[in-house]
Design a protein around this motif. Structure first.
Motif, PDB file in Angstrom:
ATOM      1  N   VAL A   1       0.737  -1.149  -0.163  1.00 13.22           N
ATOM      2  CA  VAL A   1       0.097   0.200  -0.143  1.00 13.22           C
ATOM      3  C   VAL A   1       0.956   1.196   0.032  1.00 13.22           C
ATOM      4  O   VAL A   1       1.626   1.405   0.835  1.00 13.22           O
ATOM      5  CB  VAL A   1      -0.884   0.068   1.266  1.00 13.22           C
ATOM      6  CG1 VAL A   1      -1.679   1.344   1.125  1.00 13.22           C
ATOM      7  CG2 VAL A   1      -1.570  -1.078   1.460  1.00 13.22           C
TER       8      VAL A   1
ATOM      9  N   ALA B   1      -3.027  -5.796   1.313  1.00 13.42           N
ATOM     10  CA  ALA B   1      -2.379  -4.825   2.541  1.00 13.42           C
ATOM     11  C   ALA B   1      -1.989  -5.786   3.569  1.00 13.42           C
ATOM     12  O   ALA B   1      -0.773  -5.723   3.974  1.00 13.42           O
ATOM     13  CB  ALA B   1      -3.581  -4.141   2.910  1.00 13.42           C
ATOM     14  N   LYS B   2      -2.761  -6.534   4.059  1.00 16.56           N
ATOM     15  CA  LYS B   2      -2.442  -7.401   5.190  1.00 16.56           C
ATOM     16  C   LYS B   2      -3.119  -8.738   4.975  1.00 16.56           C
ATOM     17  O   LYS B   2      -4.523  -8.604   4.951  1.00 16.56           O
ATOM     18  CB  LYS B   2      -2.696  -6.571   6.457  1.00 16.56           C
ATOM     19  CG  LYS B   2      -1.405  -5.900   6.937  1.00 16.56           C
ATOM     20  CD  LYS B   2      -0.370  -6.554   7.358  1.00 16.56           C
ATOM     21  CE  LYS B   2       0.728  -5.337   7.784  1.00 16.56           C
ATOM     22  NZ  LYS B   2       2.115  -6.020   7.818  1.00 16.56           N
TER      23      LYS B   2
ATOM     24  N   LEU C   1      -3.741   1.680   7.928  1.00 12.86           N
ATOM     25  CA  LEU C   1      -3.800   1.402   6.396  1.00 12.86           C
ATOM     26  C   LEU C   1      -4.989   2.007   5.443  1.00 12.86           C
ATOM     27  O   LEU C   1      -4.836   2.510   4.611  1.00 12.86           O
ATOM     28  CB  LEU C   1      -3.662  -0.155   6.391  1.00 12.86           C
ATOM     29  CG  LEU C   1      -2.532  -0.759   6.914  1.00 12.86           C
ATOM     30  CD1 LEU C   1      -2.910  -2.460   6.487  1.00 12.86           C
ATOM     31  CD2 LEU C   1      -1.337  -0.342   6.205  1.00 12.86           C
TER      32      LEU C   1
END
Ligand code: AMP
Length: 260
Positions: free
Chosen positions: A4, A133-134, A254
């Protein structure tokens, strides 16, 4: 897979959309967390298992239904080609239907390394508008999830009434007068007084098979996300509220980055 990056110039329509795949063993609490987070952040959730179940229910694609049936009945993973085809079509529909979403929760996909590579290719083809992102990994001991599964009983009248014989003190059918035969492994639903039943999926042999397959497929996937700095590992044996807080403290910043 792309990371990101802050992009303050992009409009609502073409801003990057963050993907949050969840990884957990069966009965690892994934459903509870994905539901809470989807609600909390307004992130639409894609659920691979539920997508397969709706295809089975619909039944119009007879060949696909037969294929899914043969794997899902045994608790086996559906072959990669079918998973990817169904994922790409169904997930793209969800993305198109939610143009303003900042991201999406992925429940049950990817489940192994091959599927992670397929997701990476899918993100690339989106011009990196979609980006993992995760990956959120709920680390729960396999002995704990095994106990959760084999102790689970569903009310035969209302399957939304779920209990665990190792946790709750339940009234055995044999002591209630509702059963002609005394049954050693049978309890009553405290709400409906109907017999509690053990699901086929929760039988000890099936649970053990699923956990062995889970470990074999998931270990390389976890290593992959970890080595790319994309893994959030959370102790899945904490209380559900503590787990939610830990996940939120990671994903809130995020999501702020892309919505600035
Ligand atoms: P779940 O609802 O996540 O427990 O999934 C139910 C079943 O669907 C699994 O036992 C598999 O047979 C199949 N399934 C779900 N997701 C996947 C996936 N990513 N890859 C292969 N098979 C899957």
């Amino acid at each position: 897979m792309s990371f990101v990056k802050q992009d303050k110039t992009c409009s609502m329509e073409n801003k990057k959309k963050l993907l949050f795949p969840f990884i957990a063993p069966p009965n690892g609490g994934k459903g509870t967390q994905t539901h809470v987070l989807a609600t909390q952040y307004g992130l639409p959730a894609f659920d691979m298992g539920a997508t397969f179940r709706s295809i089975l229910k619909d039944g119009s694609d007879v060949e696909l239904k037969a294929e899914l049936d043969s794997y899902m009945n045994k608790g086996r993973l559906v072959p990669i080609e079918t998973v990817v085809k169904v994922f790409e079509k169904s997930f793209q529909k969800l993305v198109d239907a939610n143009p303003g979403a900042s991201g999406f929760i992925l429940d049950g996909f990817p489940r192994n390394l091959e599927q992670a590579y397929a997701l990476e290719a899918f993100c690339k083809r989106s011009g990196s508008q979609l980006s993992v992102a995760k990956a959120i990994y709920l680390n729960v001991g396999l002995d704990v999830v095994k106990r959760r599964a084999i102790g689970r009983r569903f009310c035969s009248d209302n399957p939304r009434h779920v209990y665990n014989i190792f946790i709750e003190s339940l009234m055995p059918v044999s002591q209630s007068g509702n059963s002609k035969e005394p049954l050693s492994d049978s309890w009553l639903c405290p709400v409906d007084s109907a017999a509690l039943v053990l699901r086929e999926d929760d039988k000890v042999e099936t649970v053990e098979k699923r956990l062995i397959e889970y470990q074999k497929e998931t270990d390389p996937l976890i290593d992959y996300f970890r080595s790319n700095g994309m893994l959030l590992e959370v102790d899945g044996e904490l209380s559900p509220e503590e787990i939610t807080l830990k996940i939120m403290s990671c994903i809130t910043p995020l999501l702020k980055v892309v919505t600035v």
